[in-house]
Motif scaffolding. Sequence first.
Motif, PDB file in Angstrom:
ATOM      1  N   MET A   1       0.919  -1.330  -0.194  1.00 19.57           N
ATOM      2  CA  MET A   1       0.154  -0.085  -0.087  1.00 19.57           C
ATOM      3  C   MET A   1       0.910   1.157  -0.069  1.00 19.57           C
ATOM      4  O   MET A   1       1.913   1.335   0.799  1.00 19.57           O
ATOM      5  CB  MET A   1      -1.147   0.063   1.278  1.00 19.57           C
ATOM      6  CG  MET A   1      -2.053  -0.987   1.274  1.00 19.57           C
ATOM      7  SD  MET A   1      -2.526  -1.537   2.866  1.00 19.57           S
ATOM      8  CE  MET A   1      -1.303  -2.212   3.675  1.00 19.57           C
ATOM      9  N   GLN A   2       0.621   2.104  -0.819  1.00 20.88           N
ATOM     10  CA  GLN A   2       1.368   3.366  -1.016  1.00 20.88           C
ATOM     11  C   GLN A   2       0.911   4.301   0.349  1.00 20.88           C
ATOM     12  O   GLN A   2      -0.287   4.265   0.669  1.00 20.88           O
ATOM     13  CB  GLN A   2       0.996   4.274  -2.210  1.00 20.88           C
ATOM     14  CG  GLN A   2       1.732   5.410  -2.395  1.00 20.88           C
ATOM     15  CD  GLN A   2       1.003   6.895  -1.746  1.00 20.88           C
ATOM     16  OE1 GLN A   2      -0.241   6.817  -1.632  1.00 20.88           O
ATOM     17  NE2 GLN A   2       1.960   7.713  -1.224  1.00 20.88           N
ATOM     18  N   TRP A   3       1.808   4.911   0.890  1.00 19.60           N
ATOM     19  CA  TRP A   3       1.679   5.559   2.035  1.00 19.60           C
ATOM     20  C   TRP A   3       2.790   6.369   2.360  1.00 19.60           C
ATOM     21  O   TRP A   3       3.831   6.056   2.583  1.00 19.60           O
ATOM     22  CB  TRP A   3       1.374   4.745   3.450  1.00 19.60           C
ATOM     23  CG  TRP A   3       0.672   5.555   4.389  1.00 19.60           C
ATOM     24  CD1 TRP A   3       1.490   6.147   5.500  1.00 19.60           C
ATOM     25  CD2 TRP A   3      -0.432   6.154   4.873  1.00 19.60           C
ATOM     26  NE1 TRP A   3       0.769   6.791   6.590  1.00 19.60           N
ATOM     27  CE2 TRP A   3      -0.481   6.612   6.021  1.00 19.60           C
ATOM     28  CE3 TRP A   3      -1.792   5.734   4.070  1.00 19.60           C
ATOM     29  CZ2 TRP A   3      -1.831   7.299   6.401  1.00 19.60           C
ATOM     30  CZ3 TRP A   3      -2.886   6.392   4.391  1.00 19.60           C
ATOM     31  CH2 TRP A   3      -2.875   7.079   5.869  1.00 19.60           C
ATOM     32  N   ASP A   4       2.690   7.673   2.551  1.00 18.37           N
ATOM     33  CA  ASP A   4       3.655   8.626   2.880  1.00 18.37           C
ATOM     34  C   ASP A   4       4.070   8.510   4.278  1.00 18.37           C
ATOM     35  O   ASP A   4       3.416   8.891   5.290  1.00 18.37           O
ATOM     36  CB  ASP A   4       3.150  10.055   2.678  1.00 18.37           C
ATOM     37  CG  ASP A   4       4.342  11.200   2.866  1.00 18.37           C
ATOM     38  OD1 ASP A   4       5.628  10.807   3.072  1.00 18.37           O
ATOM     39  OD2 ASP A   4       4.288  12.217   2.618  1.00 18.37           O
TER      40      ASP A   4
ATOM     41  N   GLY B   1       7.834   8.924  10.323  1.00 20.78           N
ATOM     42  CA  GLY B   1       9.198   8.776  10.466  1.00 20.78           C
ATOM     43  C   GLY B   1       9.849   9.778  10.937  1.00 20.78           C
ATOM     44  O   GLY B   1      10.743   9.709  11.915  1.00 20.78           O
ATOM     45  N   LYS B   2       9.559  11.215  10.850  1.00 21.05           N
ATOM     46  CA  LYS B   2      10.264  12.427  11.433  1.00 21.05           C
ATOM     47  C   LYS B   2       9.912  12.518  12.657  1.00 21.05           C
ATOM     48  O   LYS B   2      10.338  13.077  13.694  1.00 21.05           O
ATOM     49  CB  LYS B   2       9.974  13.411  10.503  1.00 21.05           C
ATOM     50  CG  LYS B   2      10.845  13.391   9.110  1.00 21.05           C
ATOM     51  CD  LYS B   2      10.801  14.738   8.350  1.00 21.05           C
ATOM     52  CE  LYS B   2      11.796  14.549   7.299  1.00 21.05           C
ATOM     53  NZ  LYS B   2      11.855  15.745   6.693  1.00 21.05           N
TER      54      LYS B   2
ATOM     55  N   SER C   1       0.092   8.160  15.053  1.00 20.09           N
ATOM     56  CA  SER C   1      -1.280   8.449  14.650  1.00 20.09           C
ATOM     57  C   SER C   1      -1.108   9.026  12.936  1.00 20.09           C
ATOM     58  O   SER C   1      -2.067   9.122  12.335  1.00 20.09           O
ATOM     59  CB  SER C   1      -1.762   9.654  15.280  1.00 20.09           C
ATOM     60  OG  SER C   1      -0.949  10.962  15.160  1.00 20.09           O
ATOM     61  N   LEU C   2       0.244   9.116  12.618  1.00 23.07           N
ATOM     62  CA  LEU C   2       0.426   9.548  11.145  1.00 23.07           C
ATOM     63  C   LEU C   2       1.005   8.542  10.485  1.00 23.07           C
ATOM     64  O   LEU C   2       1.245   8.334   9.255  1.00 23.07           O
ATOM     65  CB  LEU C   2       1.644  10.486  11.332  1.00 23.07           C
ATOM     66  CG  LEU C   2       1.386  11.780  12.113  1.00 23.07           C
ATOM     67  CD1 LEU C   2       2.789  12.521  12.303  1.00 23.07           C
ATOM     68  CD2 LEU C   2       0.331  12.703  11.597  1.00 23.07           C
TER      69      LEU C   2
END
Length: 121
Positions: free
Chosen positions: A36-39, A44-45, A50-51
């Motif tokens: 699945m594409q996910w930013d 990560g930063k 929740s992100l």
Amino acid sequence: MSKDRVLIEGLTILTIIGVYDWEKTIKQKLVLDLEMQWDNIPAGKSDDVSLCLDYFQVSQSITSFVETHKFELIECVAEQVAELIIQQFSVKWLKVKVSKPGAIANAKNVAVIIERSRDRK
């Protein structure tokens, strides 16, 4: 579009699937692999869960859906799972592989792979 991906591999689900009468009375094993594409940059930063794309919730949704429905074709499972994930989790693009091990006596596995995106008409 981000090239980041979230993978779920080997999600094993028992469900009623098949075109033959005898198959409609038993549960058989399906194995799903999802990409699945996910930013992932924001999570990560920030190290903020929740992100993230919640792969536990994705897995639970797929499992519940597939277990409670009857299917004839693995192609149908793939299409409906793709639609569910795109709608429920706002995934922009995904690849779904649905395997039915043991479907053919002299083959280890049969499978279909589809790719779908939210903007597909």
